[in-house]
Design an enzyme around this catalytic site. Sequence first.
Site, PDB file in Angstrom:
ATOM      1  N   CYS A  36     -26.765 -21.048   9.586  1.00  0.00           N
ATOM      2  CA  CYS A  36     -27.544 -20.941   8.359  1.00  0.00           C
ATOM      3  C   CYS A  36     -26.662 -21.203   7.134  1.00  0.00           C
ATOM      4  O   CYS A  36     -26.257 -22.325   6.909  1.00  0.00           O
ATOM      5  CB  CYS A  36     -28.228 -19.577   8.301  1.00  0.00           C
ATOM      6  SG  CYS A  36     -29.621 -19.520   7.158  1.00  0.00           S
ATOM      7  N   GLY A  65     -33.370 -22.026   1.959  1.00  0.00           N
ATOM      8  CA  GLY A  65     -33.989 -22.823   0.917  1.00  0.00           C
ATOM      9  C   GLY A  65     -33.137 -23.993   0.482  1.00  0.00           C
ATOM     10  O   GLY A  65     -33.544 -24.768  -0.385  1.00  0.00           O
ATOM     11  N   HIS A  79     -31.119 -19.715  13.227  1.00  0.00           N
ATOM     12  CA  HIS A  79     -30.612 -18.414  13.668  1.00  0.00           C
ATOM     13  C   HIS A  79     -30.660 -18.316  15.194  1.00  0.00           C
ATOM     14  O   HIS A  79     -31.670 -17.875  15.756  1.00  0.00           O
ATOM     15  CB  HIS A  79     -31.450 -17.287  13.064  1.00  0.00           C
ATOM     16  CG  HIS A  79     -31.230 -17.081  11.608  1.00  0.00           C
ATOM     17  ND1 HIS A  79     -30.420 -16.092  11.109  1.00  0.00           N
ATOM     18  CD2 HIS A  79     -31.705 -17.749  10.527  1.00  0.00           C
ATOM     19  CE1 HIS A  79     -30.415 -16.139   9.788  1.00  0.00           C
ATOM     20  NE2 HIS A  79     -31.186 -17.148   9.418  1.00  0.00           N
ATOM     21  N   GLU A 119     -29.324 -16.172  17.049  1.00  0.00           N
ATOM     22  CA  GLU A 119     -29.339 -14.785  17.534  1.00  0.00           C
ATOM     23  C   GLU A 119     -30.766 -14.253  17.645  1.00  0.00           C
ATOM     24  O   GLU A 119     -31.018 -13.260  18.327  1.00  0.00           O
ATOM     25  CB  GLU A 119     -28.518 -13.888  16.599  1.00  0.00           C
ATOM     26  CG  GLU A 119     -29.224 -13.376  15.377  1.00  0.00           C
ATOM     27  CD  GLU A 119     -29.461 -14.452  14.329  1.00  0.00           C
ATOM     28  OE1 GLU A 119     -30.285 -14.227  13.418  1.00  0.00           O
ATOM     29  OE2 GLU A 119     -28.831 -15.525  14.407  1.00  0.00           O
TER      30      GLU A 119
END
Length: 403
Positions: free
Chosen positions: A281, A325, A376, A378
């Site tokens: 990210c 974003g 992500h 995870e």
Amino acid sequence: MTLTATTPAAAGGRDADEALLVCEDGYVLRGRAYGARGETLGEIVFSTGMTGYQETLTDPSYHRQIVVMTAPHVGNTGVNDEDPESGRIWVAGYVVRDPARRASSWRSARELDDELAAQGVVGICDVDTRALTRHLRDRGVMRAGIFSGDSLPELPGSHGEAELLQRVRSAPQMVGADLAREVTTEQPYVVAPAGEFEDRPPLARVAAIDLGIKAMTPQRLAERGVEVHVLPSTSTISDVLAVQPDGVFFSNGPGDPEASVHEVELLRAVLDRKIPYFGICFGNQILGRALGLGTYKLTFGHRGINQPVMDVETGKVEITSHNHGFAVDAPIGEEFLAPHDGGRYGRVVVSHVGLNDQVVEGLRCLDIPAFSVQYHPEAAAGPHDAAYLFDRFVALITDRTSH
């Protein structure tokens, strides 16, 4: 231009539960207060996840953002003490259509409305979140405010709304915001190997830079026998090297990657030493900037647990969890030389691509041990489509330490 949508719950004049949502372009929704009463300002974004609202609320990446839930029913399973991704709720505000009248889950410890109020999170409900989401998709995310209780203006109608609009437009924008140090851990801590590795010596040691890390991320590494040293975002290369890491990890987090000068320089010091690197990210955007690539703000971003991403090398499509974003600006479908400092980090490829809009979703360096993804891994979106990335990181570390 002012666009006002009135819900049945708010018709007939103001009452103690009235709330207003005001966007910076003049779009106004009237609804009912949910959670704490008061005023909150932030960037308004929407999340398309049908479940996992507790993980969303406690994700530090949502710092300074008002989150609109596109799922119409929120709060059905209440709040428990096992699912939070951090020690508090981070969203600036919360917007839902139909809040649950009563939680129904054997795991529930509290009502969501009560938890929001207890943590001072101002929300609004009984609004048309479908219309609001369409508005944000058309106009892009923007600043907004939720107002209830004593924060509502004395003047009725458009005069009062104009006063609130001025408050919204005075709020800081997300572009240029350096927020990692506002959400990072104050002190380093260690997550020991877990599961089958609990009583064994660690397979490797990783320094994880907390830019807004979620609790599950070091846990996924610990489940693979890794000892994870979580360090503040303000850490120096000396702090990182003091851990004697076999690998370095940069987490997710809020803010504009262009403003994260310290984090970019820290990562360059890691890459210069050829320490294996994995970023997710925000960590993907930081890698992009460390390599000399640009980043840009998306119109309305990716937030949810149903985003299709293709692994360019294998053609495999993963269903992934997102909250970002901003994105990296890099050429897709070809090797290129990392622009920074005459290409000192060698060749790079875009490893993953978002299928909804062709946004760069991953980078892989070919001449140094570094890779990253924009999503992500995870999170259990696929539910395990992206778990291999942690295995890839561990393999990258063990391959280098074995030689």
